[in-house]
Design an enzyme around this catalytic site. Sequence first.
Site, PDB file in Angstrom:
ATOM      1  N   ALA A 151       9.398 -34.005  31.642  1.00 26.64           N
ATOM      2  CA  ALA A 151       7.929 -33.921  31.552  1.00 26.64           C
ATOM      3  C   ALA A 151       7.246 -34.209  32.880  1.00 26.64           C
ATOM      4  O   ALA A 151       6.027 -34.346  32.938  1.00 26.64           O
ATOM      5  CB  ALA A 151       7.422 -34.872  30.474  1.00 26.64           C
TER       6      ALA A 151
ATOM      7  N   VAL B  78      19.533 -36.070  30.831  1.00 22.36           N
ATOM      8  CA  VAL B  78      19.810 -35.808  29.407  1.00 22.36           C
ATOM      9  C   VAL B  78      21.282 -35.473  29.154  1.00 22.36           C
ATOM     10  O   VAL B  78      21.745 -35.524  28.016  1.00 22.36           O
ATOM     11  CB  VAL B  78      18.900 -34.688  28.836  1.00 22.36           C
ATOM     12  CG1 VAL B  78      17.455 -35.147  28.760  1.00 22.36           C
ATOM     13  CG2 VAL B  78      19.035 -33.382  29.613  1.00 22.36           C
TER      14      VAL B  78
ATOM     15  N   ARG C  39       6.995 -32.191  35.426  1.00 21.54           N
ATOM     16  CA  ARG C  39       6.329 -31.013  36.005  1.00 21.54           C
ATOM     17  C   ARG C  39       6.461 -29.823  35.060  1.00 21.54           C
ATOM     18  O   ARG C  39       7.105 -29.920  34.005  1.00 21.54           O
ATOM     19  CB  ARG C  39       6.895 -30.679  37.385  1.00 21.54           C
ATOM     20  CG  ARG C  39       8.391 -30.500  37.419  1.00 21.54           C
ATOM     21  CD  ARG C  39       8.926 -30.580  38.848  1.00 21.54           C
ATOM     22  NE  ARG C  39      10.330 -30.818  38.888  1.00 21.54           N
ATOM     23  CZ  ARG C  39      11.268 -29.873  38.990  1.00 21.54           C
ATOM     24  NH1 ARG C  39      10.912 -28.617  39.092  1.00 21.54           N
ATOM     25  NH2 ARG C  39      12.538 -30.168  39.011  1.00 21.54           N
TER      26      ARG C  39
ATOM     27  N   TYR D 138      23.012 -19.454  32.077  1.00 21.91           N
ATOM     28  CA  TYR D 138      21.698 -19.836  31.554  1.00 21.91           C
ATOM     29  C   TYR D 138      21.425 -19.236  30.166  1.00 21.91           C
ATOM     30  O   TYR D 138      21.071 -19.956  29.231  1.00 21.91           O
ATOM     31  CB  TYR D 138      20.609 -19.415  32.547  1.00 21.91           C
ATOM     32  CG  TYR D 138      19.215 -19.834  32.137  1.00 21.91           C
ATOM     33  CD1 TYR D 138      18.788 -21.147  32.299  1.00 21.91           C
ATOM     34  CD2 TYR D 138      18.327 -18.920  31.578  1.00 21.91           C
ATOM     35  CE1 TYR D 138      17.512 -21.531  31.921  1.00 21.91           C
ATOM     36  CE2 TYR D 138      17.052 -19.298  31.200  1.00 21.91           C
ATOM     37  CZ  TYR D 138      16.645 -20.606  31.378  1.00 21.91           C
ATOM     38  OH  TYR D 138      15.382 -20.996  30.992  1.00 21.91           O
TER      39      TYR D 138
HETATM   40  N1  NAP Z   1       9.622 -21.318  33.712  1.00 23.72           N
HETATM   41  C1  NAP Z   1      10.133 -20.337  32.999  1.00 23.72           C
HETATM   42  O1  NAP Z   1       9.963 -19.126  33.334  1.00 23.72           O
HETATM   43  C2  NAP Z   1      10.905 -20.617  31.746  1.00 23.72           C
HETATM   44  C3  NAP Z   1      11.162 -19.556  30.876  1.00 23.72           C
HETATM   45  C4  NAP Z   1      11.886 -19.789  29.710  1.00 23.72           C
HETATM   46  C5  NAP Z   1      12.325 -21.066  29.424  1.00 23.72           C
HETATM   47  N2  NAP Z   1      12.068 -22.081  30.289  1.00 23.72           N
HETATM   48  C6  NAP Z   1      12.568 -23.412  29.937  1.00 23.72           C
HETATM   49  O2  NAP Z   1      11.492 -24.323  29.900  1.00 23.72           O
HETATM   50  C7  NAP Z   1      11.940 -25.634  30.238  1.00 23.72           C
HETATM   51  C8  NAP Z   1      11.061 -26.196  31.352  1.00 23.72           C
HETATM   52  O3  NAP Z   1      11.157 -25.340  32.465  1.00 23.72           O
HETATM   53  P1  NAP Z   1      10.155 -25.387  33.695  1.00 23.72           P
HETATM   54  O4  NAP Z   1       9.970 -23.996  34.136  1.00 23.72           O
HETATM   55  O5  NAP Z   1       8.982 -26.226  33.401  1.00 23.72           O
HETATM   56  O6  NAP Z   1      11.116 -26.094  34.772  1.00 23.72           O
HETATM   57  P2  NAP Z   1      10.810 -26.999  36.064  1.00 23.72           P
HETATM   58  O7  NAP Z   1       9.434 -26.786  36.558  1.00 23.72           O
HETATM   59  O8  NAP Z   1      11.955 -26.755  36.978  1.00 23.72           O
HETATM   60  O9  NAP Z   1      10.903 -28.475  35.462  1.00 23.72           O
HETATM   61  C9  NAP Z   1      12.131 -28.924  34.941  1.00 23.72           C
HETATM   62  C10 NAP Z   1      11.949 -30.301  34.345  1.00 23.72           C
HETATM   63  O10 NAP Z   1      13.210 -30.703  33.773  1.00 23.72           O
HETATM   64  C11 NAP Z   1      13.578 -31.949  34.347  1.00 23.72           C
HETATM   65  N3  NAP Z   1      15.033 -32.044  34.412  1.00 23.72           N
HETATM   66  C12 NAP Z   1      15.889 -31.257  35.129  1.00 23.72           C
HETATM   67  N4  NAP Z   1      17.154 -31.675  34.927  1.00 23.72           N
HETATM   68  C13 NAP Z   1      17.077 -32.720  34.083  1.00 23.72           C
HETATM   69  C14 NAP Z   1      18.042 -33.588  33.514  1.00 23.72           C
HETATM   70  N5  NAP Z   1      19.332 -33.450  33.772  1.00 23.72           N
HETATM   71  N6  NAP Z   1      17.607 -34.588  32.685  1.00 23.72           N
HETATM   72  C15 NAP Z   1      16.298 -34.746  32.429  1.00 23.72           C
HETATM   73  N7  NAP Z   1      15.335 -33.959  32.937  1.00 23.72           N
HETATM   74  C16 NAP Z   1      15.734 -32.963  33.747  1.00 23.72           C
HETATM   75  C17 NAP Z   1      12.912 -32.026  35.684  1.00 23.72           C
HETATM   76  O11 NAP Z   1      12.785 -33.394  36.064  1.00 23.72           O
HETATM   77  P3  NAP Z   1      12.599 -33.872  37.615  1.00 23.72           P
HETATM   78  O12 NAP Z   1      11.359 -33.191  38.111  1.00 23.72           O
HETATM   79  O13 NAP Z   1      12.439 -35.349  37.509  1.00 23.72           O
HETATM   80  O14 NAP Z   1      13.807 -33.468  38.349  1.00 23.72           O
HETATM   81  C18 NAP Z   1      11.580 -31.344  35.372  1.00 23.72           C
HETATM   82  O15 NAP Z   1      10.714 -32.265  34.757  1.00 23.72           O
HETATM   83  C19 NAP Z   1      13.404 -25.472  30.636  1.00 23.72           C
HETATM   84  O16 NAP Z   1      14.228 -25.780  29.530  1.00 23.72           O
HETATM   85  C20 NAP Z   1      13.519 -23.998  30.961  1.00 23.72           C
HETATM   86  O17 NAP Z   1      14.829 -23.499  30.828  1.00 23.72           O
HETATM   87  C21 NAP Z   1      11.362 -21.879  31.449  1.00 23.72           C
END
Ligand code: NAP
Length: 260
Positions: free
Chosen positions: A13, A64, A15, A157
């Site tokens: 959470a 996680v 970002r 992925y």
């Molecule tokens: N953006 C897209 O286009 C998209 C599309 C489909 C699905 N999603 C899914 O939506 C979710 C959020 O994506 P997002 O785009 O917001 O990604 P993001 O901006 O890269 O943010 C990822 C978040 O996950 C945290 N994180 C990464 N590895 C972790 C771990 N091992 N344990 C706990 N927290 C972890 C990060 O924490 P830190 O900042 O502290 O490292 C960050 O808060 C993901 O599951 C992604 O696969 C995203």
Amino acid sequence: MRLKDKVSLVTGASRGIGRAIATTFAREGSDVAVNYYQNKAKAEEVANEILAMGRRAVTIQADVMDKERVGEMVGEVIKEFGKIDVLVNNAGIVWKPSKLLETSEEEWDRVLGVNLLGTYHCIQASAPHMIERGYGKIINISSLAGIGTTFLEQAAYGPSKAAVINLTKRLAYELGKYNINVNAIAPGLVRTEILSSGMSEAEVERSFQEVAKLAALGRVGEPQDVANAALFLASDESSFITGQVLVVDGGRFNFLSHSV
Ligand SMILES: NC(=O)c1ccc[n+]([C@@H]2O[C@H](COP(=O)([O-])OP(=O)(O)OC[C@H]3O[C@@H](n4cnc5c(N)ncnc54)[C@H](OP(=O)(O)O)[C@@H]3O)[C@@H](O)[C@H]2O)c1
């Protein structure tokens, strides 16, 4: 105030989508545990935003993928707030792009470890508490890549996100009798930092522009688009919905061949 007096744990959470979910839930009345992995300062920013809304917030560092640490995190949330009503499994990663047939063991381990196993760990740690209370909402953030195929140069992925959907359906079946709803959201491309690992800023921007053209609505998603869907699934307005995948993609019709 659709989540008045609720307590939510949102993973990842600090970002992006997780941040939007955490602040949206707080705006609707929920106290929020803000999980993060590396980005303490960003997580604290989110918590401060929530506190400024008059809600309670804590930041909790946990990978996680680390089962023991996830157990401690869930314990800390219950100790701090007394309960968990809503769990959002949002933490997720992509890997730096690699040719599909050259995907390393490290990539498979880490991508499945965070996206799939991490989701499982959080549910495994939280569900007994929800069962005991006879109430719970679990929302798993999957991806369009889990419905169609994985995307360009990301062998692990898509499978990780497809498995999250499968797990969602089975858990919905198993946990329904305890009044626990388990649903997934499958976002299309959303404007966050997730693509930044391994792609230049110009390449990321080009992807956004290409994908926008592939959506019926002519744009990529914003984190708030996903947060709005999560809010619906966290609220009691969706109390008769479980085991479903809510696609939030602006109307994409290229699931099998999509490049991003
Ligand atoms: N953006 C897209 O286009 C998209 C599309 C489909 C699905 N999603 C899914 O939506 C979710 C959020 O994506 P997002 O785009 O917001 O990604 P993001 O901006 O890269 O943010 C990822 C978040 O996950 C945290 N994180 C990464 N590895 C972790 C771990 N091992 N344990 C706990 N927290 C972890 C990060 O924490 P830190 O900042 O502290 O490292 C960050 O808060 C993901 O599951 C992604 O696969 C995203």
